[in-house]
Design a protein around this motif. Structure first.
Motif, PDB file in Angstrom:
ATOM      1  N   MET A   1       0.843  -1.188   0.000  1.00  0.00           N
ATOM      2  CA  MET A   1       0.000   0.000   0.000  1.00  0.00           C
ATOM      3  C   MET A   1       0.880   1.240   0.000  1.00  0.00           C
ATOM      4  SD  MET A   1      -2.825  -1.064   2.863  1.00  0.00           S
ATOM      5  CE  MET A   1      -3.640  -2.644   2.801  1.00  0.00           C
ATOM      6  N   GLU A   2       0.681   2.095  -0.978  1.00  0.00           N
ATOM      7  CA  GLU A   2       1.455   3.317  -1.079  1.00  0.00           C
ATOM      8  C   GLU A   2       0.517   4.516  -1.163  1.00  0.00           C
ATOM      9  OE1 GLU A   2       4.628   3.546  -0.813  1.00  0.00           O
ATOM     10  OE2 GLU A   2       5.116   1.411  -0.851  1.00  0.00           O
ATOM     11  N   ASN A   3       0.810   5.526  -0.386  1.00  0.00           N
ATOM     12  CA  ASN A   3       0.007   6.744  -0.463  1.00  0.00           C
ATOM     13  C   ASN A   3       0.871   7.980  -0.279  1.00  0.00           C
ATOM     14  OD1 ASN A   3       0.559   6.556   2.261  1.00  0.00           O
ATOM     15  ND2 ASN A   3      -1.486   7.167   2.915  1.00  0.00           N
ATOM     16  N   GLY A   4       2.092   7.932  -0.813  1.00  0.00           N
ATOM     17  CA  GLY A   4       2.958   9.097  -0.782  1.00  0.00           C
ATOM     18  C   GLY A   4       3.544   9.414   0.569  1.00  0.00           C
ATOM     19  N   GLY A   5       3.642   8.403   1.454  1.00  0.00           N
ATOM     20  CA  GLY A   5       4.238   8.639   2.761  1.00  0.00           C
ATOM     21  C   GLY A   5       3.273   9.142   3.807  1.00  0.00           C
ATOM     22  N   PHE A   6       2.010   9.379   3.442  1.00  0.00           N
ATOM     23  CA  PHE A   6       1.012   9.832   4.407  1.00  0.00           C
ATOM     24  C   PHE A   6       0.601   8.651   5.290  1.00  0.00           C
ATOM     25  CE2 PHE A   6      -0.626  14.128   3.417  1.00  0.00           C
ATOM     26  CZ  PHE A   6       0.230  14.423   2.376  1.00  0.00           C
ATOM     27  N   PRO A   7       0.166   8.930   6.527  1.00  0.00           N
ATOM     28  CA  PRO A   7      -0.318   7.840   7.378  1.00  0.00           C
ATOM     29  C   PRO A   7      -1.674   7.332   6.906  1.00  0.00           C
ATOM     30  CG  PRO A   7      -0.592   9.947   8.483  1.00  0.00           C
ATOM     31  CD  PRO A   7       0.184  10.228   7.232  1.00  0.00           C
ATOM     32  N   TRP A   8      -1.995   6.119   7.313  1.00  0.00           N
ATOM     33  CA  TRP A   8      -3.302   5.526   7.056  1.00  0.00           C
ATOM     34  C   TRP A   8      -4.090   5.512   8.361  1.00  0.00           C
ATOM     35  CZ3 TRP A   8      -4.569   3.534   2.135  1.00  0.00           C
ATOM     36  CH2 TRP A   8      -3.512   3.415   1.232  1.00  0.00           C
ATOM     37  N   LEU A   9      -5.365   5.838   8.279  1.00  0.00           N
ATOM     38  CA  LEU A   9      -6.245   5.807   9.445  1.00  0.00           C
ATOM     39  C   LEU A   9      -7.133   4.568   9.362  1.00  0.00           C
ATOM     40  CD1 LEU A   9      -7.448   7.125  11.998  1.00  0.00           C
ATOM     41  CD2 LEU A   9      -9.020   8.380  10.486  1.00  0.00           C
ATOM     42  N   PHE A  10      -6.953   3.648  10.326  1.00  0.00           N
ATOM     43  CA  PHE A  10      -7.743   2.420  10.375  1.00  0.00           C
ATOM     44  C   PHE A  10      -8.825   2.577  11.443  1.00  0.00           C
ATOM     45  CE2 PHE A  10      -4.097   1.105   8.107  1.00  0.00           C
ATOM     46  CZ  PHE A  10      -4.408  -0.060   7.414  1.00  0.00           C
ATOM     47  N   VAL A  11     -10.042   2.210  11.110  1.00  0.00           N
ATOM     48  CA  VAL A  11     -11.179   2.398  12.017  1.00  0.00           C
ATOM     49  C   VAL A  11     -11.959   1.097  12.127  1.00  0.00           C
ATOM     50  CG1 VAL A  11     -13.275   3.709  12.509  1.00  0.00           C
ATOM     51  CG2 VAL A  11     -11.355   4.824  11.347  1.00  0.00           C
ATOM     52  N   TYR A  12     -12.218   0.701  13.369  1.00  0.00           N
ATOM     53  CA  TYR A  12     -13.136  -0.401  13.627  1.00  0.00           C
ATOM     54  C   TYR A  12     -14.446   0.203  14.092  1.00  0.00           C
ATOM     55  CZ  TYR A  12     -15.470  -4.208  16.001  1.00  0.00           C
ATOM     56  OH  TYR A  12     -16.401  -5.113  16.415  1.00  0.00           O
ATOM     57  N   ALA A  13     -15.529  -0.092  13.367  1.00  0.00           N
ATOM     58  CA  ALA A  13     -16.831   0.485  13.691  1.00  0.00           C
ATOM     59  C   ALA A  13     -17.887  -0.605  13.695  1.00  0.00           C
ATOM     60  CB  ALA A  13     -17.196   1.571  12.682  1.00  0.00           C
ATOM     61  N   PHE A  14     -18.946  -0.364  14.449  1.00  0.00           N
ATOM     62  CA  PHE A  14     -19.986  -1.366  14.636  1.00  0.00           C
ATOM     63  C   PHE A  14     -21.356  -0.709  14.605  1.00  0.00           C
ATOM     64  CE2 PHE A  14     -22.630  -4.210  17.226  1.00  0.00           C
ATOM     65  CZ  PHE A  14     -22.355  -5.433  16.634  1.00  0.00           C
ATOM     66  N   ASN A  15     -22.301  -1.348  13.923  1.00  0.00           N
ATOM     67  CA  ASN A  15     -23.671  -0.864  13.867  1.00  0.00           C
ATOM     68  C   ASN A  15     -24.520  -1.723  14.800  1.00  0.00           C
ATOM     69  OD1 ASN A  15     -26.410  -0.322  13.150  1.00  0.00           O
ATOM     70  ND2 ASN A  15     -25.701   0.498  11.191  1.00  0.00           N
ATOM     71  N   GLU A  16     -25.000  -1.119  15.880  1.00  0.00           N
ATOM     72  CA  GLU A  16     -25.721  -1.879  16.883  1.00  0.00           C
ATOM     73  C   GLU A  16     -27.094  -2.338  16.400  1.00  0.00           C
ATOM     74  OE1 GLU A  16     -25.819   0.629  20.288  1.00  0.00           O
ATOM     75  OE2 GLU A  16     -23.778   0.110  20.910  1.00  0.00           O
ATOM     76  N   PHE A  17     -27.611  -1.710  15.346  1.00  0.00           N
ATOM     77  CA  PHE A  17     -28.935  -2.073  14.846  1.00  0.00           C
ATOM     78  C   PHE A  17     -28.861  -3.250  13.873  1.00  0.00           C
ATOM     79  CE2 PHE A  17     -29.057   2.448  15.922  1.00  0.00           C
ATOM     80  CZ  PHE A  17     -30.084   2.451  16.851  1.00  0.00           C
ATOM     81  N   THR A  18     -27.909  -3.235  12.971  1.00  0.00           N
ATOM     82  CA  THR A  18     -27.769  -4.314  11.998  1.00  0.00           C
ATOM     83  C   THR A  18     -26.805  -5.397  12.468  1.00  0.00           C
ATOM     84  OG1 THR A  18     -25.946  -3.225  10.820  1.00  0.00           O
ATOM     85  CG2 THR A  18     -28.200  -2.678  10.141  1.00  0.00           C
ATOM     86  N   ARG A  19     -26.081  -5.125  13.567  1.00  0.00           N
ATOM     87  CA  ARG A  19     -25.082  -6.035  14.121  1.00  0.00           C
ATOM     88  C   ARG A  19     -23.968  -6.307  13.127  1.00  0.00           C
ATOM     89  NH1 ARG A  19     -25.706  -5.329  19.033  1.00  0.00           N
ATOM     90  NH2 ARG A  19     -24.425  -7.174  19.437  1.00  0.00           N
ATOM     91  N   LYS A  20     -23.679  -5.338  12.286  1.00  0.00           N
ATOM     92  CA  LYS A  20     -22.581  -5.464  11.335  1.00  0.00           C
ATOM     93  C   LYS A  20     -21.373  -4.687  11.829  1.00  0.00           C
ATOM     94  CE  LYS A  20     -25.395  -6.034   7.151  1.00  0.00           C
ATOM     95  NZ  LYS A  20     -25.708  -5.484   5.806  1.00  0.00           N
ATOM     96  N   TYR A  21     -20.190  -5.185  11.526  1.00  0.00           N
ATOM     97  CA  TYR A  21     -18.974  -4.487  11.889  1.00  0.00           C
ATOM     98  C   TYR A  21     -18.111  -4.319  10.647  1.00  0.00           C
ATOM     99  CZ  TYR A  21     -16.336  -8.834  11.608  1.00  0.00           C
ATOM    100  OH  TYR A  21     -15.746  -9.973  11.158  1.00  0.00           O
ATOM    101  N   HIS A  22     -17.238  -3.339  10.705  1.00  0.00           N
ATOM    102  CA  HIS A  22     -16.358  -3.055   9.577  1.00  0.00           C
ATOM    103  C   HIS A  22     -14.986  -2.642  10.085  1.00  0.00           C
ATOM    104  CE1 HIS A  22     -18.633  -2.997   5.757  1.00  0.00           C
ATOM    105  NE2 HIS A  22     -19.674  -2.717   6.500  1.00  0.00           N
ATOM    106  N   TRP A  23     -13.957  -3.089   9.411  1.00  0.00           N
ATOM    107  CA  TRP A  23     -12.647  -2.463   9.500  1.00  0.00           C
ATOM    108  C   TRP A  23     -12.473  -1.687   8.194  1.00  0.00           C
ATOM    109  CZ3 TRP A  23      -9.121  -1.410  13.010  1.00  0.00           C
ATOM    110  CH2 TRP A  23      -9.062  -2.171  14.182  1.00  0.00           C
ATOM    111  N   GLN A  24     -12.302  -0.379   8.295  1.00  0.00           N
ATOM    112  CA  GLN A  24     -12.101   0.467   7.133  1.00  0.00           C
ATOM    113  C   GLN A  24     -10.805   1.244   7.306  1.00  0.00           C
ATOM    114  OE1 GLN A  24     -14.080   0.834   4.365  1.00  0.00           O
ATOM    115  NE2 GLN A  24     -15.602  -0.667   5.048  1.00  0.00           N
ATOM    116  N   MET A  25     -10.163   1.585   6.191  1.00  0.00           N
ATOM    117  CA  MET A  25      -8.966   2.415   6.281  1.00  0.00           C
ATOM    118  C   MET A  25      -9.138   3.633   5.379  1.00  0.00           C
ATOM    119  SD  MET A  25      -6.080   0.259   4.183  1.00  0.00           S
ATOM    120  CE  MET A  25      -6.307  -0.247   2.479  1.00  0.00           C
ATOM    121  N   LEU A  26      -8.682   4.770   5.872  1.00  0.00           N
ATOM    122  CA  LEU A  26      -8.786   6.032   5.154  1.00  0.00           C
ATOM    123  C   LEU A  26      -7.407   6.440   4.660  1.00  0.00           C
ATOM    124  CD1 LEU A  26     -10.403   8.541   4.273  1.00  0.00           C
ATOM    125  CD2 LEU A  26      -9.958   9.508   6.544  1.00  0.00           C
TER     126      LEU A  26
END
Length: 311
Positions: A1-26
């Motif tokens: 993964m290359e993005n010009g030396g910028f940091p990556w933001l990783f987020v773990y999020a959860f939807n309490e209504f659908t009971r779905k979770y995601h790991w996403q990176m920005l």
């Protein structure tokens, strides 16, 4: 993964209504979201049963203390994500279930109700679990910040009417527990904490606060307002918050995975006097909202953890 030396933001999020979770990176260079592979066998994950710790320079995230919601069975597993391979793997099992997380290790504990740790271990740099001295009391809910060789831990009150927060410190070099030496920090702090430029910053969750970001001043033993060049974007970034940092930047992830970046700067004494802000403590912040494409799948997602990883 290359993005010009910028940091990556990783987020773990959860939807309490659908009971779905995601790991996403920005991708903070191109302001684009990307999904990463799901953790193995985590379709019924309970987000309150895990904690995460990352090693930014190594590009790794550790997810500790997994709990399944269907059978309410705690699995004392540690999952490891490696950015270099964009993949997950299973590490050694923990001896505990509910871990504390911090940059320099993971302190955990186990108790019959699964929510109040009563003994503690640490994950060392070799990936092995090591027992450490017992704190002597249960902590329950908490916030964690790492400052030099100290892990600062806040115990949240069980009831605001009958209890007050408490602040503890764990010294990583000597493996000794104690109350934090500051009288004010010993009482705990309200808000999300992060250590930037060697100082403890606290992002208040109270919208009524004149200045949302504060910094602890050891000389006066108090939290002082950080001078805001522009206000915190309350209209965009809504609770609950997840906070992380990289160098002199603070990243705040809010509901629906909205992200704000605060650039921390030091100000001279003359600038401090010109600001006419008696409560400031030599720091300023400039808030910016990350203009990333919105994904309808993110609606209703609450961030539980966020981490910065480097290339």
């Amino acid at each position: 993964m290359e993005n010009g030396g910028f940091p990556w933001l990783f987020v773990y999020a959860f939807n309490e209504f659908t009971r779905k979770y995601h790991w996403q990176m920005l991708d903070l260079n191109h302001s684009t979201w990307h999904a990463i592979p799901e953790m193995p066998s985590m379709h019924h994950l309970c987000p309150d049963g895990l904690r995460c710790v990352s090693i930014p320079k190594e590009g790794t995230i550790f997810v500790c203390g997994v709990v399944f919601t269907v059978f309410d069975i705690p699995l004392n597993l540690v999952m490891k994500y490696e950015m270099s391979t964009n993949s997950w793997s299973t590490m050694l099992k923990m001896n505990t279930l509910i871990p504390f997380s911090a940059e320099s290790g993971v302190i955990g504990g186990n108790s019959p109700n699964l929510f109040e740790p009563n003994f503690y271990i640490v994950l060392d740099v070799e990936g092995k679990w090591q027992p450490i001295r017992n704190l002597g009391e249960k902590i329950g809910l908490y916030d964690v910040a790492v400052m030099e060789d100290m892990i600062l831990i806040k115990r949240a009150p069980a009831s605001p009417n009958y209890d007050v927060p408490k602040g503890y410190v764990f010294y990583t070099r000597t493996h000794i527990w104690g109350y934090y030496f500051s009288l004010n920090l010993r009482k705990g702090w309200i808000g999300s904490s992060i250590v930037v430029l060697g100082h403890l910053f606290v992002l208040s969750e109270a919208v009524s606060e004149r200045t949302r970001l504060k910094v602890f001043d050891e000389k006066t033993d108090s939290l002082k307002d950080v001078i805001e060049k522009n206000p915190f974007p309350d209209h965009v970034i809504c609770r609950p918050f997840s906070i992380s940092c990289c160098d002199d930047m603070i990243f705040v992830v809010g509901l629906d995975l909205r992200v704000a970046v605060g650039n921390i700067g030091k100000i001279s004494q003359d600038q401090d006097q010109v600001s006419n802000c008696d409560q400031s403590c030599g720091f300023s912040v400039n808030w910016e909202v990350v203009d990333a494409p919105r994904n309808s799948d993110f609606l209703g997602f609450k961030p539980y953890n966020s981490h910065i990883l480097l290339n």
